[in-house]
Design a protein around this motif. Sequence first.
Motif, PDB file in Angstrom:
ATOM      1  N   ALA A  95      63.233 -42.500 -31.378  1.00 49.19           N
ATOM      2  CA  ALA A  95      62.268 -41.616 -30.721  1.00 49.19           C
ATOM      3  C   ALA A  95      61.775 -42.257 -29.430  1.00 49.19           C
ATOM      4  O   ALA A  95      61.637 -43.482 -29.354  1.00 49.19           O
ATOM      5  CB  ALA A  95      61.080 -41.332 -31.631  1.00 49.19           C
ATOM      6  N   PRO A  96      61.490 -41.432 -28.411  1.00 48.59           N
ATOM      7  CA  PRO A  96      60.809 -41.961 -27.221  1.00 48.59           C
ATOM      8  C   PRO A  96      59.309 -42.053 -27.498  1.00 48.59           C
ATOM      9  O   PRO A  96      58.760 -41.273 -28.280  1.00 48.59           O
ATOM     10  CB  PRO A  96      61.107 -40.894 -26.158  1.00 48.59           C
ATOM     11  CG  PRO A  96      61.279 -39.620 -26.944  1.00 48.59           C
ATOM     12  CD  PRO A  96      61.832 -40.013 -28.280  1.00 48.59           C
ATOM     13  N   VAL A  97      58.649 -43.031 -26.896  1.00 53.23           N
ATOM     14  CA  VAL A  97      57.214 -43.198 -27.108  1.00 53.23           C
ATOM     15  C   VAL A  97      56.527 -43.523 -25.795  1.00 53.23           C
ATOM     16  O   VAL A  97      57.146 -43.988 -24.833  1.00 53.23           O
ATOM     17  CB  VAL A  97      56.897 -44.316 -28.125  1.00 53.23           C
ATOM     18  CG1 VAL A  97      57.421 -43.990 -29.501  1.00 53.23           C
ATOM     19  CG2 VAL A  97      57.423 -45.660 -27.637  1.00 53.23           C
ATOM     20  N   SER A  98      55.251 -43.299 -25.807  1.00 56.84           N
ATOM     21  CA  SER A  98      54.375 -43.778 -24.742  1.00 56.84           C
ATOM     22  C   SER A  98      53.600 -44.963 -25.288  1.00 56.84           C
ATOM     23  O   SER A  98      53.315 -45.035 -26.487  1.00 56.84           O
ATOM     24  CB  SER A  98      53.417 -42.667 -24.309  1.00 56.84           C
ATOM     25  OG  SER A  98      52.466 -43.160 -23.374  1.00 56.84           O
ATOM     26  N   PHE A  99      53.256 -45.896 -24.420  1.00 53.31           N
ATOM     27  CA  PHE A  99      52.578 -47.106 -24.884  1.00 53.31           C
ATOM     28  C   PHE A  99      51.258 -46.804 -25.585  1.00 53.31           C
ATOM     29  O   PHE A  99      50.828 -47.568 -26.444  1.00 53.31           O
ATOM     30  CB  PHE A  99      52.337 -48.061 -23.709  1.00 53.31           C
ATOM     31  CG  PHE A  99      53.515 -48.950 -23.402  1.00 53.31           C
ATOM     32  CD1 PHE A  99      54.725 -48.790 -24.061  1.00 53.31           C
ATOM     33  CD2 PHE A  99      53.412 -49.982 -22.466  1.00 53.31           C
ATOM     34  CE1 PHE A  99      55.815 -49.599 -23.777  1.00 53.31           C
ATOM     35  CE2 PHE A  99      54.496 -50.804 -22.191  1.00 53.31           C
ATOM     36  CZ  PHE A  99      55.697 -50.615 -22.841  1.00 53.31           C
ATOM     37  N   ASP A 100      50.614 -45.696 -25.226  1.00 55.81           N
ATOM     38  CA  ASP A 100      49.327 -45.410 -25.873  1.00 55.81           C
ATOM     39  C   ASP A 100      49.496 -44.989 -27.335  1.00 55.81           C
ATOM     40  O   ASP A 100      48.523 -44.939 -28.091  1.00 55.81           O
ATOM     41  CB  ASP A 100      48.530 -44.364 -25.101  1.00 55.81           C
ATOM     42  CG  ASP A 100      49.284 -43.055 -24.922  1.00 55.81           C
ATOM     43  OD1 ASP A 100      50.382 -42.903 -25.491  1.00 55.81           O
ATOM     44  OD2 ASP A 100      48.780 -42.182 -24.188  1.00 55.81           O
ATOM     45  N   GLU A 101      50.745 -44.717 -27.760  1.00 60.65           N
ATOM     46  CA  GLU A 101      50.997 -44.403 -29.170  1.00 60.65           C
ATOM     47  C   GLU A 101      51.123 -45.654 -30.037  1.00 60.65           C
ATOM     48  O   GLU A 101      50.999 -45.579 -31.258  1.00 60.65           O
ATOM     49  CB  GLU A 101      52.289 -43.587 -29.306  1.00 60.65           C
ATOM     50  CG  GLU A 101      52.264 -42.214 -28.668  1.00 60.65           C
ATOM     51  CD  GLU A 101      53.586 -41.499 -28.852  1.00 60.65           C
ATOM     52  OE1 GLU A 101      53.818 -41.003 -29.975  1.00 60.65           O
ATOM     53  OE2 GLU A 101      54.386 -41.459 -27.900  1.00 60.65           O
ATOM     54  N   LEU A 102      51.391 -46.801 -29.418  1.00 63.45           N
ATOM     55  CA  LEU A 102      51.686 -48.015 -30.165  1.00 63.45           C
ATOM     56  C   LEU A 102      50.395 -48.714 -30.569  1.00 63.45           C
ATOM     57  O   LEU A 102      49.922 -49.644 -29.919  1.00 63.45           O
ATOM     58  CB  LEU A 102      52.567 -48.949 -29.324  1.00 63.45           C
ATOM     59  CG  LEU A 102      53.927 -48.378 -28.917  1.00 63.45           C
ATOM     60  CD1 LEU A 102      54.701 -49.366 -28.050  1.00 63.45           C
ATOM     61  CD2 LEU A 102      54.744 -48.006 -30.156  1.00 63.45           C
ATOM     62  N   THR A 103      49.831 -48.250 -31.681  1.00 64.93           N
ATOM     63  CA  THR A 103      48.587 -48.803 -32.201  1.00 64.93           C
ATOM     64  C   THR A 103      48.849 -49.623 -33.457  1.00 64.93           C
ATOM     65  O   THR A 103      49.922 -49.534 -34.069  1.00 64.93           O
ATOM     66  CB  THR A 103      47.605 -47.676 -32.540  1.00 64.93           C
ATOM     67  OG1 THR A 103      48.167 -46.886 -33.613  1.00 64.93           O
ATOM     68  CG2 THR A 103      47.356 -46.769 -31.327  1.00 64.93           C
ATOM     69  N   PHE A 104      47.853 -50.407 -33.868  1.00 60.99           N
ATOM     70  CA  PHE A 104      47.977 -51.169 -35.104  1.00 60.99           C
ATOM     71  C   PHE A 104      48.214 -50.246 -36.293  1.00 60.99           C
ATOM     72  O   PHE A 104      49.017 -50.540 -37.176  1.00 60.99           O
ATOM     73  CB  PHE A 104      46.713 -52.009 -35.334  1.00 60.99           C
ATOM     74  CG  PHE A 104      46.708 -53.321 -34.607  1.00 60.99           C
ATOM     75  CD1 PHE A 104      47.300 -53.448 -33.362  1.00 60.99           C
ATOM     76  CD2 PHE A 104      46.108 -54.438 -35.163  1.00 60.99           C
ATOM     77  CE1 PHE A 104      47.296 -54.654 -32.686  1.00 60.99           C
ATOM     78  CE2 PHE A 104      46.103 -55.664 -34.512  1.00 60.99           C
ATOM     79  CZ  PHE A 104      46.703 -55.766 -33.255  1.00 60.99           C
ATOM     80  N   ASP A 105      47.501 -49.107 -36.322  1.00 59.06           N
ATOM     81  CA  ASP A 105      47.670 -48.170 -37.436  1.00 59.06           C
ATOM     82  C   ASP A 105      49.094 -47.639 -37.497  1.00 59.06           C
ATOM     83  O   ASP A 105      49.680 -47.517 -38.583  1.00 59.06           O
ATOM     84  CB  ASP A 105      46.676 -47.012 -37.302  1.00 59.06           C
ATOM     85  CG  ASP A 105      45.259 -47.400 -37.701  1.00 59.06           C
ATOM     86  OD1 ASP A 105      45.102 -48.456 -38.360  1.00 59.06           O
ATOM     87  OD2 ASP A 105      44.329 -46.662 -37.355  1.00 59.06           O
TER      88      ASP A 105
END
Length: 584
Positions: A474-484
């Motif tokens: 999947a493509p992601v944006s950095f703001d999606e990469l959270t600890f949760d």
Amino acid sequence: MKWILADHDAGAVSRLVEQAHFHPLIARLMVVRGITEAGDAKSFLSSELSSLTGPGAFRDMDRAVNRIRQAVADREKIIIYGDYDVDGVTGSAILFLALREMGGDVGSYIPDRITEGYGLNGTALRAMASRGVKVVITVDCGISAIEEAKIARDGGIDLIITDHHESRAVHSDVEGAPPTVLPDALAVLHPGLLSDGASSDDRERLEGLTGAGMAFKLAQGLLDVPAGDERLARYLDLVTLGTVADMGKITGENRVLVKHGLDMLSSDLSSLRPGLAALRQVAGSTDRRVTVGTVGFSLAPRINASGRLEKADTAFRLLTSANHEEARTLAAALDTVNRERQAVEERIWQEARTACLQADIPNTGAFVLSSDEWHPGVIGIVASRIVEEFYRPTVLIAVKDGTGKGSARSIPGFDLYQGLTRCSDLLLGYGGHKYAAGLSMEADRIAVLRDRLSRIVLDQFGSDGFVRTITIDAPVSFDELTFDLLRNIEQIAPFGQGNPEPRLGAKGLEVTSLRPVGNNKHLKMRLRQQNGLYFDAIAYNKGETLADRLRCGSRIAAVFVPRFNTWNGNTNIELEIKDIKVER
């Protein structure tokens, strides 16, 4: 690499978000793995031991269990005959310990890799018969032992085969293969030989079982306890070692076994069986969680080392020992042998790599290399390294007294076992899987095998067809990469064959800093997206190749695996770079 974005059903993703309350990315990762229903997704994540398939799914299980129980009751001599690799040794340990617990008169036999070779051999079986052995149970071998099964029967031995390898004895529909039969054994237990009552779900769940997995299923039948019972669960550590070391798919039954086995292996050392506690100590993995990577790169090589350079008895004794002092001595011995193995491997690797660099690589379909100075116990590891660097099916052959023993490894898309079947007239024997196989042959036919196998591969791929691919989940944006989010991704573990770590992609990244580390082997970077968010990243074993392409200010797209990285008590998210494309 060629980048491929994984196909997914957007409707199924939406349903999982709505019905299972998953994060959209987690839902997409599930769908990419073929899990589209909320109930299946929850079962996949929980992987309860109670979901294990009953042993009755195997065609000959009742016959095997009844004969072994009779042998235990009558105090007949039983021998566990295992292979010398991790899969065979761990599976042998499972059955040995289970039968000893049942009160059986049980012994073990692991053939010498150099003097006896792989699988059942008639000399050993005749010796067992002369000593009054009545039952022999194979582990991780025997499916092709037609002649050896006759020897066992003639010697008054009831032979029970547990194996998972491909063989024309099982797959008689192989193109060009003559009709064949299974060995004339009392029982044959194999993932491809299920009972008439087995469902299609059973077949799918069980198809990836390894030798240790098959031994575990026989132990499950013998102990006749619920799947979560402690008497059976105590062997999850051993079956996990064998499954991961043999690169079994981490799907279906294997996923359940490995998930719980890794939890067991990660326990405090005081609660582990003595051999595994000692093994973790010499491997330096005492203060962190045991993962698939820990098993594959740290624990399994030490178990394998004795079978590669010496006899595998040391590893078997380690895994079955109840004495902590003995276990520490055996683990130290394995650690020493493993260092010797690494030195031998490095020498062979340099020689084989040099030969590959001198070849006409664009017009080479497969590498078939040989030497009378190579150790047959190490060439399989080197073959894997050749495949990794040059991306060609590879056969390495150690020659002695005019006979060669070979180990072969393949690439995605080429069925190595089928390829060797098309060369079977050149071989004295062969067996294995799609991606790994062993063979024996007369040395004067190696050149013919080289030409034929290379042509078979070229006919399939073409000279321009050897393109490595990498799938992006999947493509992601950095703001999606959270600890949760990363904690949710970790629930999809254990990762491995059939369930790879999720690879994510992002573009429009700016390299704000970079520096080589680890003697210039690796490259550390800081990447910033247009939204201003940034992450540290590392590209392992790509320091030299990327250093010439990147500079501060470079704009790139990247494929990566996000991980938690803890240093000096602080935990952050770090991106492990799998590939990069420079945008400008």
